[in-house]
Design an enzyme around this catalytic site. Structure first.
Site, short mmCIF file in Angstrom:
data_model
loop_
_atom_site.label_atom_id
_atom_site.label_comp_id
_atom_site.label_asym_id
_atom_site.label_seq_id
_atom_site.Cartn_x
_atom_site.Cartn_y
_atom_site.Cartn_z
N HIS A 78 86.64 45.17 -83.54
CA HIS A 78 87.20 45.66 -84.80
C HIS A 78 86.38 45.16 -85.99
O HIS A 78 86.19 45.89 -86.97
CB HIS A 78 88.66 45.24 -84.91
N ASP A 84 80.93 48.41 -90.28
CA ASP A 84 80.12 49.62 -90.33
C ASP A 84 80.52 50.37 -91.60
O ASP A 84 81.47 51.15 -91.62
CB ASP A 84 80.39 50.47 -89.08
N ARG A 87 80.76 54.28 -91.66
CA ARG A 87 81.96 54.76 -90.98
C ARG A 87 83.20 54.56 -91.83
O ARG A 87 83.96 55.50 -92.12
CB ARG A 87 82.12 54.03 -89.66
N GLY A 111 95.06 55.59 -82.36
CA GLY A 111 94.14 54.49 -82.08
C GLY A 111 93.90 53.69 -83.34
O GLY A 111 92.76 53.55 -83.78
N GLY A 113 93.96 50.55 -84.24
CA GLY A 113 93.24 49.28 -84.29
C GLY A 113 93.92 48.29 -85.22
O GLY A 113 95.11 47.99 -85.08
N THR A 114 93.20 47.78 -86.20
CA THR A 114 93.75 46.81 -87.15
C THR A 114 94.60 47.46 -88.23
O THR A 114 95.19 46.77 -89.05
CB THR A 114 92.61 46.04 -87.84
N GLU A 162 100.24 59.02 -74.98
CA GLU A 162 100.77 60.04 -74.08
C GLU A 162 102.16 59.70 -73.55
O GLU A 162 102.90 60.59 -73.12
CB GLU A 162 99.81 60.25 -72.90
N GLU A 179 89.77 57.83 -85.59
CA GLU A 179 88.34 57.58 -85.40
C GLU A 179 88.14 57.55 -83.89
O GLU A 179 88.22 56.52 -83.25
CB GLU A 179 87.94 56.26 -86.07
N GLU A 188 84.04 58.20 -73.67
CA GLU A 188 85.28 57.44 -73.57
C GLU A 188 86.51 58.34 -73.61
O GLU A 188 87.61 57.89 -73.34
CB GLU A 188 85.40 56.31 -74.62
N HIS A 328 77.39 51.92 -86.15
CA HIS A 328 77.53 51.18 -84.88
C HIS A 328 77.43 52.11 -83.68
O HIS A 328 77.28 51.64 -82.56
CB HIS A 328 78.84 50.38 -84.86
#
Length: 390
Positions: A78, A84, A87, A111, A113-114, A162, A179, A188, A328
């Site tokens: 993260h 980045d 981004r 997704g 993340g933080t 899901e 993202e 992925e 990145h």
């Protein structure tokens, strides 16, 4: 009339100037077998996503399927993504410069993340932001949101999208943020999850950030680095280890490409409209034709991608091309078994076939077919190579 063809002279190699950032995208787009997600970002290029070295035992045998969610729990990946600037600023600009699109809306961050994108959306005026995160970093995301006094707007859900339902009896969202991009754009398989969320919950007039993506290919000269990383195995202290060379060729390299090494035009392999794309569209066949811009050797094909926030008042583009600020994601380098000796204006034609791996849908199987008839080659060159992103 046409000018006589200039004498063929290759440009000097520039490989030694190219390798600036040498690690892969750590855990976000693959396994962390080469070290933790917080490793030094200048520690060395990595063949696709398998890494070098790494721990023994269970972790040495784990694939990207095993590591995918676990790896996101580490703060290091993260940190890499947040630092980045290209981004993060692209998302910030797309959201904060279009507050009229977010005001009083319900936003889903896939997704999260933080929680950085969720907090941008909250600051832009969203009524409710739902951040979904499968890894354990969700706990820190909740704390970050609370620390920044946005927990009355941003709700973090920990789990696999899901398997979840929207909270508070909601049946739809107005905007989906994500993202989702991986190496070679699709590595992925996170876009599958965004499509799942879109089909289940996005309102008929809803928006996706970003909403378009394109994948491109160019050719590069890369003699010195190919000799370092690939041809090295032909003679190791007098021993033939070329069986490992075949393995090295099989796995594309993720690295920053010096724009001076690009010696062809670009061609688009794939264009995705996220409003209509299906999971089946992500397994694709694409023909390409690229043209030499100078006399040079072509040692590899390189892919990069752009994503566009086209629903903005002024569209925002995030590019990973060699000629822009490195991200990145860097670029994906597919080395050719036989370098091409090419003259200006000559064309290289070929096709990519891309499929999810049968053993792990987050991995990609890539087949390249290439044809080249150059005046410096006595016979046409026909190449067929397989690669795997894992």
């Amino acid at each position: 009339c046409r000018r006589p063809h200039a004498r063929w002279t290759p440009r000097p190699t520039r490989s030694s100037t190219r390798r600036m950032g040498r690690n892969r995208k750590s855990a976000k787009h693959g396994v962390v077998a080469g070290g933790s997600a917080g490793d030094d970002p200048n520690s060395g290029a990595t063949n696709a996503v398998t890494g070098t070295g790494g721990p023994s035992g269970l972790h040495a045998t784990m694939t990207s399927r095993d590591y995918y969610f676990e790896s996101y729990a580490h703060f290091g990946i993260h940190e890499e993504m947040l630092k980045d600037g290209a981004r993060t600023r692209a998302y910030q600009n797309a959201i904060m410069s279009n507050q009229h699109l977010f005001r009083d809306k319900v936003v889903l961050d896939v997704g999260c993340g933080t929680g950085i994108l969720s907090m941008f959306a909250a600051k832009a005026g969203a009524r409710l932001v739902i951040g979904v995160e499968c890894s354990a970093i969700a706990e820190q995301a909740r704390e970050i949101v609370a620390t920044n006094e946005l927990d009355h707007i941003v709700k973090i859900m920990h789990g696999k999208l899901e398997d979840l339902e929207l909270p508070d009896g909601l049946t739809h969202v107005d905007i989906i943020l994500s993202e989702w991009m991986g190496y070679f754009l699709l590595y992925e398989g996170m876009l599958n999850t965004v499509i799942n969320a879109r089909d289940r919950w996005l309102a008929p007039d809803g928006l996706l950030f970003p909403d378009r993506a394109s994948l491109y290919v160019v050719g590069i000269e890369d003699a010195e680095y190919k000799r370092e990383k690939i041809d090295f195995w032909e003679n190791v202290y007098g021993f033939d280890m070329s069986c490992i060379k075949r393995m090295a060729m099989f796995e594309p390299l993720v690295d920053v490409v010096d724009p001076n090494q690009v010696c062809t035009t670009a061609d688009k392999l794939l264009e995705i409209d996220l409003k209509t794309a299906t999971v089946e569209d992500l397994a694709f066949d694409a023909n390409f034709a690229i043209q030499l811009t100078r006399n040079d050797y072509v040692h590899a094909l390189v892919s990069y991608f752009d994503v566009t926030f086209s629903c903005c008042h002024k569209p925002v583009v995030l590019s990973t091309a060699p000629h822009v600020t490195p991200t990145h994601w860097k670029q994906m380098v597919f080395y050719l078994e036989q370098p091409l000796i090419a003259s200006r204006d000559e064309k290289i034609a070929g096709a990519f076939t891309v499929r999810p791996s049968a053993g792990n849908e987050r991995d990609l199987e890539v087949k390249l077919k290439l044809s080249f008839s150059g005046r410096m080659h006595d016979v046409p060159v026909e190449l067929e190579q397989d690669y795997r992103l894992r």
